[in-house]
Motif scaffolding. Structure first.
Motif, PDB file in Angstrom:
ATOM      1  N   GLY A  15       0.811  -1.211   0.000  1.00 40.11           N
ATOM      2  CA  GLY A  15       0.000   0.000   0.000  1.00 40.11           C
ATOM      3  C   GLY A  15       0.843   1.259   0.000  1.00 40.11           C
ATOM      4  N   HIS A  16       1.947   1.208   0.733  1.00 40.87           N
ATOM      5  CA  HIS A  16       2.869   2.353   0.768  1.00 40.87           C
ATOM      6  C   HIS A  16       3.462   2.602  -0.615  1.00 40.87           C
ATOM      7  N   LEU A  17       3.928   1.548  -1.273  1.00 40.10           N
ATOM      8  CA  LEU A  17       4.537   1.708  -2.595  1.00 40.10           C
ATOM      9  C   LEU A  17       3.523   2.232  -3.609  1.00 40.10           C
ATOM     10  N   GLU A  18       2.271   1.772  -3.486  1.00 40.80           N
ATOM     11  CA  GLU A  18       1.244   2.260  -4.410  1.00 40.80           C
ATOM     12  C   GLU A  18       0.943   3.732  -4.135  1.00 40.80           C
ATOM     13  N   ARG A  19       0.885   4.108  -2.863  1.00 38.93           N
ATOM     14  CA  ARG A  19       0.657   5.524  -2.535  1.00 38.93           C
ATOM     15  C   ARG A  19       1.762   6.395  -3.108  1.00 38.93           C
ATOM     16  N   VAL A  20       2.997   5.976  -2.941  1.00 41.86           N
ATOM     17  CA  VAL A  20       4.122   6.752  -3.454  1.00 41.86           C
ATOM     18  C   VAL A  20       4.048   6.841  -4.972  1.00 41.86           C
ATOM     19  N   ARG A  21       3.686   5.726  -5.619  1.00 41.28           N
ATOM     20  CA  ARG A  21       3.579   5.735  -7.083  1.00 41.28           C
ATOM     21  C   ARG A  21       2.517   6.720  -7.543  1.00 41.28           C
ATOM     22  N   LEU A  22       1.359   6.695  -6.907  1.00 39.13           N
ATOM     23  CA  LEU A  22       0.276   7.576  -7.319  1.00 39.13           C
ATOM     24  C   LEU A  22       0.621   9.036  -7.062  1.00 39.13           C
ATOM     25  N   GLU A  23       1.303   9.303  -5.969  1.00 37.78           N
ATOM     26  CA  GLU A  23       1.670  10.688  -5.666  1.00 37.78           C
ATOM     27  C   GLU A  23       2.714  11.232  -6.631  1.00 37.78           C
TER      28      GLU A  23
END
Length: 298
Positions: free
Chosen positions: A281-289
């Motif tokens: 979830g953290h990696l996806e958040r960083v990717r989207l940001e």
């Protein structure tokens, strides 16, 4: 940062690679799985890279999991005195030499402090950090409840150090694990060989204890810096580090907080699936940001 030599070529499209990296006079034993998105894992006190064994197979496809034994632990050497600034330099070397010069970083406990220090000092190397319960005890100063927790933990740690100095490593590990980190059922988290590994790595904990900077964090640099941060915390962990995580969340308002229900101070051991999900979830958040918004910037 002293890069004496490149131990091997950076990680390529192989399932598993190992090697040794010379940095700052030490030799670090490292292990890497999979390819593309590099994530470097930094273990906590007494531990080594094997603490992440249950998490790595659960990572999203395309993640390169780079793990290493911090200097003075298991397969890595430790010339002279070991202080946290050297651990930060080692992490920078691992990212530079084994991860193409940029990586996400995951840290547990003392390794979480190393990860956050690296993010503050080397934001050009650290894409993001996810840290579990960094023991930044100075943050409890001025908090009456927190200070009592801090003092209780410190009294145990002082005894742990005395045991190590007296050659009573197994007793030191048991006291630290039960009273400071993992609770009375700590032996359920570690196999007998793992408990022997913890005892063998005890001398480096003594060096950490003697280091005056081992709890220091530059929160101003982290708050103002570009590195995305996720703080994970267990519902059943030590009260002191849970309180510290709450203070960090207040001081780092841009940080995300992920609570792992039922976990304590070692969710990568007790709840690996939940921890791996938090990391995904953290990696996806960083990717989207990091994805540009159409039309932004004119």
């Amino acid at each position: 940062m002293d890069l004496a030599t490149r131990a091997t070529a950076p990680t390529t499209a192989t399932v598993h690679r190992t090697g040794r990296l010379r940095t700052g006079g030490a030799e670090l034993s490292w292990h890497a799985n999979r390819t593309t998105t590099p994530v470097v894992f930094v273990h906590g006190s007494f531990d080594d890279h094997t603490s992440w064994d249950e998490v790595v197979p659960l990572l999203p496809p395309g993640v390169t999991a780079v793990r290493y034994d911090r200097r003075g632990h298991s397969g890595s050497s430790a010339p002279g005195r070991t202080v946290i600034h050297e651990h930060v330099g080692d992490l920078a070397a691992v990212i530079t030499e084994l991860s193409g010069g940029s990586a996400h970083v995951v840290g547990h406990s003392y390794g979480a402090l190393v990860a956050l220090m690296a993010a503050a000092r080397h934001p050009e190397l650290v894409r993001s950090v996810l840290v579990h319960e960094p023991p930044a005890f100075p943050l409890l100063t001025g908090d009456p409840v927190g200070e009592a927790m801090r003092d209780a933990a410190r009294s145990h740690v002082v005894t742990v150090a005395e045991y190590i100095e007296a050659g009573r490593a197994e007793e030191a590990v048991a006291l630290f694990a039960e009273q400071v980190a993992f609770g009375e059922h700590w032996r359920e988290l570690f196999t007998e060989p793992q408990r022997a590994m913890l005892a063998a790595n005890a001398p480096t904990f003594l060096e950490q204890f003697r280091d005056p900077d081992h709890y220091a964090l530059d929160l101003a640099a982290l708050a103002a810096g570009p590195v995305p941060i996720t703080l994970t915390v267990g519902t059943d962990g030590p009260p002191a580090v849970r309180r510290i995580t709450g203070i960090l969340a207040e001081r780092l308002p841009a940080a995300a907080v992920r609570t792992i229900t039922g976990a304590g101070h070692a969710p990568h051991l007790s709840h690996p699936a939940e921890f791996a999900a938090a990391l995904a979830g953290h990696l996806e958040r960083v990717r989207l940001e990091s994805v540009p918004v159409p039309g932004a910037g004119g």
